[in-house]
Motif scaffolding. Structure first.
Motif, mmCIF file in Angstrom:
data_model
loop_
_atom_site.group_PDB
_atom_site.id
_atom_site.type_symbol
_atom_site.label_atom_id
_atom_site.label_comp_id
_atom_site.label_asym_id
_atom_site.label_seq_id
_atom_site.Cartn_x
_atom_site.Cartn_y
_atom_site.Cartn_z
ATOM 1 N N SER A 1 112.287 127.215 22.874
ATOM 2 C CA SER A 1 112.469 125.835 23.338
ATOM 3 C C SER A 1 111.902 124.840 22.342
ATOM 4 O O SER A 1 112.370 123.697 22.257
ATOM 5 N N VAL A 2 110.899 125.286 21.554
ATOM 6 C CA VAL A 2 110.305 124.412 20.540
ATOM 7 C C VAL A 2 111.322 124.117 19.439
ATOM 8 O O VAL A 2 111.344 123.014 18.871
ATOM 9 N N PHE A 3 112.184 125.099 19.113
ATOM 10 C CA PHE A 3 113.214 124.875 18.099
ATOM 11 C C PHE A 3 114.128 123.721 18.504
ATOM 12 O O PHE A 3 114.634 122.997 17.655
ATOM 13 N N VAL A 4 114.350 123.581 19.807
ATOM 14 C CA VAL A 4 115.252 122.541 20.302
ATOM 15 C C VAL A 4 114.505 121.237 20.538
ATOM 16 O O VAL A 4 114.926 120.175 20.077
ATOM 17 N N ARG A 5 113.386 121.315 21.245
ATOM 18 C CA ARG A 5 112.650 120.111 21.624
ATOM 19 C C ARG A 5 111.853 119.546 20.464
ATOM 20 O O ARG A 5 111.728 118.334 20.311
ATOM 21 N N PRO B 1 103.055 122.543 23.301
ATOM 22 C CA PRO B 1 104.519 122.717 23.293
ATOM 23 C C PRO B 1 105.036 123.712 24.323
ATOM 24 O O PRO B 1 106.214 123.659 24.694
ATOM 25 N N LEU B 2 104.160 124.618 24.798
ATOM 26 C CA LEU B 2 104.601 125.604 25.779
ATOM 27 C C LEU B 2 104.376 125.145 27.217
ATOM 28 O O LEU B 2 104.815 125.818 28.148
ATOM 29 N N LEU B 3 103.695 124.024 27.380
ATOM 30 C CA LEU B 3 103.414 123.516 28.725
ATOM 31 C C LEU B 3 104.436 122.465 29.127
ATOM 32 O O LEU B 3 104.096 121.355 29.546
ATOM 33 N N THR B 4 105.692 122.810 28.992
ATOM 34 C CA THR B 4 106.784 121.891 29.307
ATOM 35 C C THR B 4 107.797 122.590 30.213
ATOM 36 O O THR B 4 107.831 123.826 30.302
ATOM 37 N N GLY C 1 113.062 128.278 29.219
ATOM 38 C CA GLY C 1 113.317 129.219 28.136
ATOM 39 C C GLY C 1 112.729 130.584 28.422
ATOM 40 O O GLY C 1 113.364 131.616 28.166
ATOM 41 N N ALA C 2 111.507 130.625 28.960
ATOM 42 C CA ALA C 2 110.867 131.898 29.298
ATOM 43 C C ALA C 2 111.655 132.638 30.368
ATOM 44 O O ALA C 2 111.886 133.856 30.264
ATOM 45 N N LEU C 3 112.084 131.919 31.401
ATOM 46 C CA LEU C 3 112.856 132.543 32.483
ATOM 47 C C LEU C 3 114.192 133.066 31.969
ATOM 48 O O LEU C 3 114.597 134.196 32.287
ATOM 49 N N ALA C 4 114.886 132.256 31.168
ATOM 50 C CA ALA C 4 116.180 132.678 30.634
ATOM 51 C C ALA C 4 116.038 133.914 29.756
ATOM 52 O O ALA C 4 116.858 134.837 29.814
#
Length: 348
Positions: free
Chosen positions: A135-139, A165-168, A174-177
């Motif tokens: 998700s960091v690559f995108v956000r 960055p992971l607390l979003t 992203g983790a669930l997907a």
């Protein structure tokens, strides 16, 4: 085609191969305690990845190494901004490797069970962390004018910078997907590579996972449509298209699983994972790492790339090394292509 574009394509290829090949490794590690009802069946499930898992990890080394050589500014910003999660990923990968290698070193049933639990937990942790990191690559990150990741002042500035960055919401999605996709491709791989009860249970898990992937795709499509209603389109339309494609691919995988076309199901699941990785890496076009502070400070491919001389030098080495690794891996998969029997053989 210029060398910057060529090497960006190589980076994308390395990440696609890592997440696709290791995706089913992680999925099998997660599913072994579920699809294997006893030590024999769990061992059969794990033997399907025994010849491959350490070779598949090579693509992580390749992805990071190529990024470092071809796009040093991207490497520096991305890894410095997420170093604690990256360290956690490496530790979990080490734990997974130890569990796989040491499971068979002791004949005690409790020892093997503990190794299987460690393997499942480490696999789940790695998958969730990688999903969040993608998700960091995108956000993007809080990149400043000098390319450094900006941190809030204070004693815990470094910790906050690398964990924030992971607390979003994006990281959680992203983790669930990633977990759902890993379960899907892992179940399809087990159905393709085993016989007996493990194969039957893997079919049921794959069918359930396709429903989860389809639901995620529908949710992404609905979010994109909602966003597009109040915006000028563009990214929202693309998000909607991605969601629709994901849902359609999940339906196709489910159909293949239902008619026991395991090779087709695994191929489609692999393409689904590969497509998701490509979509993430191309989500921002020429920008490889957006800045959450100011779009003008985002890092583009040209800005992140090494000098033309350096790119020319690594091209000479890469033209030999990359095809060689691909050929070796294809050969190893061919050699170990037979199914693993999970049913017990009757003895006289």
């Amino acid at each position: 085609m210029d060398l910057v574009t060529v090497w960006f394509a190589v980076v994308v290829l390395c990440w696609v191969l890592f997440f696709t090949l290791e995706g089913f490794d992680f999925g099998v590690g997660l599913l072994a305690p579920l699809v294997g009802r006893d030590e024999h069946e769990r061992g059969a499930a794990l033997r399907t990845i025994g010849p491959f898992w350490d070779g598949n990890e090579v693509w992580l080394v390749a992805a990071i190494g190529v990024t470092y050589a071809a796009f040093p500014a991207w490497y520096a910003s991305l890894l410095s901004g997420t170093y604690l999660p990256m360290v956690a990923v490496l530790l979990l990968l080490a734990g997974r490797g130890v569990a796989l290698e040491f499971r068979a070193k002791h004949s005690d049933a409790r020892w093997r069970r503990r190794c299987e639990v460690v393997l499942a937990l480490c696999s789940a942790g790695v998958v969730a962390l990688w999903g969040a990191l993608l998700s960091v690559f995108v956000r993007g990150l809080a990149l400043g004018a000098d390319g450094e990741v900006v941190a809030e002042p204070g004693l815990a500035a470094g910790l906050a910078r690398t964990v924030a960055p992971l607390l979003t919401v994006e990281a959680a999605v992203g983790a669930l997907a990633a977990l759902v996709l890993s379960v899907l491709i892992g179940a399809c791989f087990l159905a393709l590579r085993t016989t007996g009860p493990v194969r039957a249970r893997a079919h049921r898990v794959a069918a359930g996972a396709t429903a989860g992937v389809a639901a995620l795709g529908a949710a992404v499509a609905a979010t994109g449509l909602t966003g597009a209603a109040g915006s000028s389109g563009g990214v929202d339309a693309a998000t909607t298209a991605v969601g629709v494609l994901v849902a359609a691919a999940a339906v196709a995988v489910a159909a293949a699983v239902r008619v026991r076309r395991e090779g087709v199901a695994f191929t489609l699941a692999s393409l689904l994972v590969a497509g998701a990785v490509v979509a993430v890496l191309l989500a921002n076009g020429d920008v490889v790492l957006p800045s959450t502070l100011d779009p003008a400070l985002s890092l583009t491919r040209e800005q992140a790339a090494a000098t033309p001389a350096a790119l020319g030098l690594i091209t000479a080495f890469g033209a030999v090394a990359v095809p060689g690794v691909v050929v070796y891996q294809v050969w190893s998969y061919w050699v170990f292509r037979r199914r693993v029997a999970s049913e017990r053989v009757a003895t006289a």
